[in-house]
Scaffold this motif. Structure first.
Motif, PDB file in Angstrom:
ATOM      1  N   VAL A   1       0.844  -1.193   0.000  1.00  0.00           N
ATOM      2  CA  VAL A   1       0.000   0.000   0.000  1.00  0.00           C
ATOM      3  C   VAL A   1       0.877   1.240   0.000  1.00  0.00           C
ATOM      4  CG1 VAL A   1      -1.976  -1.074   1.149  1.00  0.00           C
ATOM      5  CG2 VAL A   1      -0.185   0.018   2.534  1.00  0.00           C
ATOM      6  N   GLY A   2       0.263   2.352  -0.431  1.00  0.00           N
ATOM      7  CA  GLY A   2       0.964   3.632  -0.463  1.00  0.00           C
ATOM      8  C   GLY A   2       0.085   4.675  -1.103  1.00  0.00           C
ATOM      9  N   TYR A   3       0.690   5.477  -1.942  1.00  0.00           N
ATOM     10  CA  TYR A   3      -0.088   6.520  -2.613  1.00  0.00           C
ATOM     11  C   TYR A   3       0.521   6.797  -3.978  1.00  0.00           C
ATOM     12  CZ  TYR A   3       3.687   9.791  -1.506  1.00  0.00           C
ATOM     13  OH  TYR A   3       4.905  10.406  -1.418  1.00  0.00           O
ATOM     14  N   GLU A   4      -0.284   7.420  -4.838  1.00  0.00           N
ATOM     15  CA  GLU A   4       0.191   7.887  -6.130  1.00  0.00           C
ATOM     16  C   GLU A   4      -0.517   9.186  -6.465  1.00  0.00           C
ATOM     17  OE1 GLU A   4       0.910   6.297 -10.690  1.00  0.00           O
ATOM     18  OE2 GLU A   4      -0.850   5.592  -9.597  1.00  0.00           O
ATOM     19  N   GLU A   5       0.246  10.133  -6.988  1.00  0.00           N
ATOM     20  CA  GLU A   5      -0.352  11.376  -7.443  1.00  0.00           C
ATOM     21  C   GLU A   5      -0.838  11.209  -8.876  1.00  0.00           C
ATOM     22  OE1 GLU A   5       2.679  14.217  -6.721  1.00  0.00           O
ATOM     23  OE2 GLU A   5       2.409  14.137  -4.544  1.00  0.00           O
TER      24      GLU A   5
ATOM     25  N   ASN B   1      -1.942  15.828  -4.947  1.00  0.00           N
ATOM     26  CA  ASN B   1      -1.491  15.553  -3.583  1.00  0.00           C
ATOM     27  C   ASN B   1      -1.418  14.060  -3.270  1.00  0.00           C
ATOM     28  OD1 ASN B   1      -1.185  18.258  -2.691  1.00  0.00           O
ATOM     29  ND2 ASN B   1      -3.423  18.432  -2.583  1.00  0.00           N
ATOM     30  N   GLY B   2      -1.939  13.237  -4.148  1.00  0.00           N
ATOM     31  CA  GLY B   2      -1.847  11.802  -3.947  1.00  0.00           C
ATOM     32  C   GLY B   2      -3.085  11.196  -3.321  1.00  0.00           C
ATOM     33  N   THR B   3      -3.385   9.972  -3.717  1.00  0.00           N
ATOM     34  CA  THR B   3      -4.538   9.258  -3.197  1.00  0.00           C
ATOM     35  C   THR B   3      -4.141   7.836  -2.806  1.00  0.00           C
ATOM     36  OG1 THR B   3      -5.144   8.712  -5.470  1.00  0.00           O
ATOM     37  CG2 THR B   3      -6.256  10.591  -4.454  1.00  0.00           C
TER      38      THR B   3
ATOM     39  N   LEU C   1      -8.354   2.605  -4.042  1.00  0.00           N
ATOM     40  CA  LEU C   1      -9.194   2.493  -2.861  1.00  0.00           C
ATOM     41  C   LEU C   1     -10.251   3.588  -2.803  1.00  0.00           C
ATOM     42  CD1 LEU C   1      -6.444   1.585  -0.240  1.00  0.00           C
ATOM     43  CD2 LEU C   1      -8.156   0.044  -1.209  1.00  0.00           C
ATOM     44  N   THR C   2     -10.053   4.663  -3.587  1.00  0.00           N
ATOM     45  CA  THR C   2     -10.994   5.780  -3.609  1.00  0.00           C
ATOM     46  C   THR C   2     -11.215   6.208  -5.049  1.00  0.00           C
ATOM     47  OG1 THR C   2      -9.318   7.530  -3.493  1.00  0.00           O
ATOM     48  CG2 THR C   2     -10.026   6.551  -1.402  1.00  0.00           C
TER      49      THR C   2
END
Length: 517
Positions: free
Chosen positions: A343-347, A353-355, A367-368
């Motif tokens: 898991v983490g984030y990507e802009e 700002n990343g999701t 996830l969103t």
């Protein structure tokens, strides 16, 4: 098993078969099953000998078990539903071993009470009881009396090698929480034992900051070890214990931050070449393979991409840096028989700002809907059921702590203040999440544990929680306590802080990951 978002803030279930061995009908017609002795060892020894009794239907309250040798009541030192440890008392004579629970009794074979050093022959150990932590060792010194042999003739054994082992020299090593007997013998007539109690070890990693440098730290049962010396900045971000080996990942900055892995305190892998920004966020060992996630700058634009390394080599580039402004990062990793979960984030163009993101075997899952900024910061898998902890902003730009279970989101906070979930752990039917409710300033921040969605503060003072581990019935949370004007590293066990060594002169410190074995 998790940590602070370092880049932003500087984080046998005992199964047993119940055997019928003497059943009484209670007043309400229910069947009450009495104790059943399977075995005991040793079968002889002098006063003071420790006896290990195995079976079923014992009381877990030591004092509720009445154990006798013949007609003499023995001293019960500890008990579980399947094990009892007793000590042969003064006045005991040879007789049958019996256990009574709730008025029901089972009787086994005969224990022979011998004379101390009968015939002027025997073995004496330096300790009759021994306290150890897992992965720690201590050597029992033996003395021979009489003409039965030399110390080198002694044979050593453990009644339960899953709890503690012993080598040919009497060196005892704790393996897992529990009790067992270590036996030293030359013959049936010349023997003795030592009762070993093994407690779990608590491993924590993070950093300490002084005036001129920030040092990566490993604490074992509160005792600190520096993983680095010299670089202006380094931090340990995640810890995992596999067998007797302690793996830690983190960052060393020698010009550019470099992603690294330590094994037993020694540098094992340098995951990046040090020419661009990189960091390791989380480590997991599965079937001997070492998995790490983090980020590394790639391409001409030096956009950070989320990475997975396996045994020191890149095994997955989760994002490629295309069509993003700042990049992406892997924050946590979990591996089991069903896959590799990151898991983490990507802009993205929709949200620079990343999701929050989840990757299953390097395949990205949103996830969103990417409408609002957020991060996925911890992952735990039970089979193919995947639990993710993190946060997402709402329409009022308030940060909400969230947990996603198989992609379905549950909001843990009401939006009255900013909050983040940093770590998730599943034990049995319970889902534990640790994080922080933020106040107006650091003194009003509160470390919080959500158990199945119910919140509990870990401190009445300023604090943050970054990591979570559940071991048997105990909950360990790592983080920091605000002691104005700085934060200091802490590990809580069931809301009680454990003592950690902090180097004199430390300005700020934090625990970013905790593991219990």
């Amino acid at each position: 098993m998790k940590k602070y978002d370092l880049f932003r803030c500087l984080v046998l279930m005992v199964s047993f078969v119940v055997l019928s061995c003497g059943k009484d009908d209670g007043a309400d017609g229910a069947v009450t099953e009495g104790p059943n002795i399977s075995s005991f060892s040793p079968t002889s020894g002098p006063v003071g000998t420790n006896i290990f009794i195995t079976g079923q239907n014992f009381s877990t309250t030591a004092s509720a078990n009445t154990v006798k040798i013949g007609n003499t009541t023995a001293t019960v030192t500890s008990a579980s539903a399947t094990e009892i440890f007793v000590t042969v008392p003064e006045g005991a004579t040879t007789g049958a071993i019996s256990v009574t629970v709730d008025g029901q009794t089972d009787t086994a074979g005969t224990f022979t009470v011998t004379e101390e050093n009968a015939g002027s022959s025997g073995i004496t150990l330096s300790q009759s009881t021994l306290e150890l932590f897992t992965l720690d060792s201590e050597t029992l010194e033996a003395t021979i009396t009489g003409e039965t042999g030399e110390v080198g003739d002694i044979l050593w054994s453990s009644d339960n090698e899953s709890v503690a082992t012993v080598d040919e020299n009497g060196k005892v090593t704790g393996i897992s929480q529990g009790q067992t007997l270590i036996n030293a013998f030359i013959s049936d007539e010349v023997s003795t034992n030592c009762l070993v109690n093994v407690s779990p070890s608590v491993f924590a990693v993070g950093f300490e900051q002084t005036d001129d440098q920030t040092v990566a730290k490993l604490w074992k049962n509160g005792i600190a070890t520096n993983l680095t010396e010299g670089p202006p900045f380094s931090a340990a971000t995640s810890v995992f214990v596999d067998g007797v080996d302690v793996y830690v990942c983190g960052i060393i900055d020698n010009g550019f931050p470099t992603a690294v892995v330590w094994k037993n305190g020694e540098l094992l892998y340098q995951l990046s070449d040090g020419s661009t920004y990189a960091g390791a966020s989380s480590i997991f060992v599965y079937e001997g393979d070492v998995y790490v996630t983090g980020s590394e700058e790639l391409g001409q634009n030096n956009i950070s991409s989320a990475r997975v390394w396996k045994n020191g080599n890149v095994s997955g580039t989760l994002t490629n840096g295309i069509n993003v402004e700042e990049g992406a990062a892997g924050e946590d990793i979990f591996v089991n028989e069903t896959g590799v979960y990151t898991v983490g984030y990507e802009e993205s163009p929709q949200n620079i700002n990343g999701t929050p993101k989840l990757w299953e075997d390097n395949i990205q899952i949103d996830l969103t809907d990417e409408q609002y900024h957020g991060r996925a910061q911890s992952v735990f898998a039970v089979g193919s059921d995947v639990y993710v902890a993190g946060y997402e902003n709402n329409e009022n730009d308030v940060t909400l702590a969230k947990v996603w279970i198989n992609g379905e989101a549950t909001t843990l906070t009401d939006g009255s203040n900013d909050a983040e979930a940093y770590s998730v752990f599943v034990s049995g039917e319970d889902v534990y999440v640790a994080g922080t409710n933020y106040g107006e300033d650091e003194s009003e921040d509160r470390a919080v544990l959500w158990t199945n969605g119910i919140a509990e503060n870990f401190s009445d003072t300023g604090s943050t929680a970054s990591s979570l581990y559940v071991y048997k019935d105990d909950v360990y949370v790592g983080g920091a306590i605000y002691e104005s004007p700085v934060y200091q590293a802490v590990v809580w066990k069931n809301t009680t802080p454990l003592e950690l060594e902090i180097t004199e002169g430390t300005i700020e410190s934090a625990v970013l990951s905790v593991f219990v074995k």
